[in-house]
Design an enzyme around this catalytic site. Sequence first.
Site, PDB file in Angstrom:
ATOM      1  N   ARG A 168       0.836  -1.201   0.000  1.00 47.94           N
ATOM      2  CA  ARG A 168       0.000   0.000   0.000  1.00 47.94           C
ATOM      3  C   ARG A 168       0.873   1.253   0.000  1.00 47.94           C
ATOM      4  O   ARG A 168       0.593   2.223  -0.664  1.00 47.94           O
ATOM      5  CB  ARG A 168      -0.921   0.011   1.230  1.00 47.94           C
ATOM      6  CG  ARG A 168      -2.375  -0.177   0.836  1.00 47.94           C
ATOM      7  CD  ARG A 168      -3.209  -0.485   2.025  1.00 47.94           C
ATOM      8  NE  ARG A 168      -2.635  -1.619   2.775  1.00 47.94           N
ATOM      9  CZ  ARG A 168      -3.046  -2.004   3.971  1.00 47.94           C
ATOM     10  NH1 ARG A 168      -4.022  -1.355   4.568  1.00 47.94           N
ATOM     11  NH2 ARG A 168      -2.511  -3.030   4.575  1.00 47.94           N
TER      12      ARG A 168
ATOM     13  N   ILE B  46       1.662 -17.928  -0.575  1.00 44.60           N
ATOM     14  CA  ILE B  46       1.864 -18.536   0.754  1.00 44.60           C
ATOM     15  C   ILE B  46       1.166 -17.680   1.821  1.00 44.60           C
ATOM     16  O   ILE B  46       1.445 -17.823   3.010  1.00 44.60           O
ATOM     17  CB  ILE B  46       3.364 -18.708   1.102  1.00 44.60           C
ATOM     18  CG1 ILE B  46       4.175 -17.460   0.778  1.00 44.60           C
ATOM     19  CG2 ILE B  46       3.961 -19.887   0.363  1.00 44.60           C
ATOM     20  CD1 ILE B  46       4.063 -16.335   1.710  1.00 44.60           C
TER      21      ILE B  46
ATOM     22  N   ARG C 185      -2.761 -15.958   2.096  1.00 44.38           N
ATOM     23  CA  ARG C 185      -4.107 -16.457   2.358  1.00 44.38           C
ATOM     24  C   ARG C 185      -4.802 -16.580   1.008  1.00 44.38           C
ATOM     25  O   ARG C 185      -4.631 -15.717   0.129  1.00 44.38           O
ATOM     26  CB  ARG C 185      -4.894 -15.485   3.254  1.00 44.38           C
ATOM     27  CG  ARG C 185      -4.448 -15.463   4.696  1.00 44.38           C
ATOM     28  CD  ARG C 185      -4.810 -16.772   5.431  1.00 44.38           C
ATOM     29  NE  ARG C 185      -4.460 -16.726   6.840  1.00 44.38           N
ATOM     30  CZ  ARG C 185      -3.353 -17.256   7.362  1.00 44.38           C
ATOM     31  NH1 ARG C 185      -2.463 -17.853   6.610  1.00 44.38           N
ATOM     32  NH2 ARG C 185      -3.147 -17.210   8.663  1.00 44.38           N
TER      33      ARG C 185
ATOM     34  N   GLU D  38     -10.228 -23.418   2.617  1.00 38.71           N
ATOM     35  CA  GLU D  38      -9.487 -24.593   3.097  1.00 38.71           C
ATOM     36  C   GLU D  38     -10.317 -25.390   4.086  1.00 38.71           C
ATOM     37  O   GLU D  38     -11.073 -24.785   4.854  1.00 38.71           O
ATOM     38  CB  GLU D  38      -8.189 -24.129   3.781  1.00 38.71           C
ATOM     39  CG  GLU D  38      -7.247 -23.476   2.797  1.00 38.71           C
ATOM     40  CD  GLU D  38      -6.011 -22.886   3.474  1.00 38.71           C
ATOM     41  OE1 GLU D  38      -5.747 -23.214   4.641  1.00 38.71           O
ATOM     42  OE2 GLU D  38      -5.326 -22.102   2.817  1.00 38.71           O
TER      43      GLU D  38
ATOM     44  N   HIS E 145      -1.467 -26.080   2.927  1.00 35.49           N
ATOM     45  CA  HIS E 145      -1.147 -25.027   3.895  1.00 35.49           C
ATOM     46  C   HIS E 145      -0.024 -25.470   4.846  1.00 35.49           C
ATOM     47  O   HIS E 145      -0.254 -25.720   6.036  1.00 35.49           O
ATOM     48  CB  HIS E 145      -2.395 -24.602   4.673  1.00 35.49           C
ATOM     49  CG  HIS E 145      -2.250 -23.239   5.287  1.00 35.49           C
ATOM     50  ND1 HIS E 145      -3.293 -22.365   5.421  1.00 35.49           N
ATOM     51  CD2 HIS E 145      -1.165 -22.578   5.811  1.00 35.49           C
ATOM     52  CE1 HIS E 145      -2.869 -21.244   5.993  1.00 35.49           C
ATOM     53  NE2 HIS E 145      -1.577 -21.361   6.233  1.00 35.49           N
TER      54      HIS E 145
END
Length: 316
Positions: free
Chosen positions: A178, A233, A235, A264, A282
Amino acid sequence: MTDASLPPIVAYGPLYPYLTQELERRFTVHPVAADADLSALPPSVLEARALVSFGSVGASAAIMDALPNLEIIGLFSVGYDKVDVEHARAKGIRVSNTPDVLTDDVADLAVGLLYATVRNIAANDRMVRSGTWARGEKPALCGRVTGSRIGILGLGRIGRAIAMRLEPVAGEILYHNRREAADTPYRYVADPLDFARQSDVIIVATSGGPEAAKLVDAAMIDALGPDGVIVNISRGGVIDEEAMIAALADKRIAGAGLDVFAHEPHVPEALFAMDHVVLQPHQGSATIHTRKAMADLVVANLDAHFAGQELPTPVV
Ligand code: DGY
């Protein structure tokens, strides 16, 4: 055997066994299944002063409201996207997570996924095992990591650890956040589409949650282009999963290495048949070393809280 004089806590789980064992040495542990009916919790559970949870379950406003004596949530993950942090803050409930101890292992997996995807390692492994190579089929030539422009989406702790690992081989490392980060040698690209256009690979290392939802959208995926690769890696929700699957199916991007998914443990079946995709359940922080360090950090936060000391790794 727990001692009823020890502070009562909820293990929202099932939790990692070593963590449970360490909690049981210090607390009166009440296990509550992550899908339990919160309106029917036994009275003993309502005494709980702490809740220990993990990344994919977190802590909703409902569980916070269901436990009237709750003082602290100890999270067994760095990501707190499933914790209603604002609700915790409003209720004066502390929240801790497990940063730093998992950075290196998550970064290692990102790099592993990058190589596995670009160098077709999983597909070629299947080719050897199935005997098609022995029967004369030639594996397809693949892309290369060396010299490529690596775009890190989210240059935080984990993003920097990934960049450090790839710096010796990358043509260039660029990043999008950002805001521009201080003290980094890497090139900042403020516009997400320019960032994708100028990258051969996008490694998603930003934190999850509503602010990052579908940050990697159809436009960004198209800007990455047909030779581009995505590694995630972070979310699953950070990527528009449907848009990514459509782009992979049409070969509008070259491949993806994915450790995380939007829902998931359910993974869209369309990905199973794709040889240019490498899938992991994950596993970013899932080494013996790091999971123990994470458990120790959860316990250290709870110990500090109950001793009236500063939390080592507070979120709230
Ligand atoms: C984390 O620590 O956030 C890992 O992704 C496990 O949830």
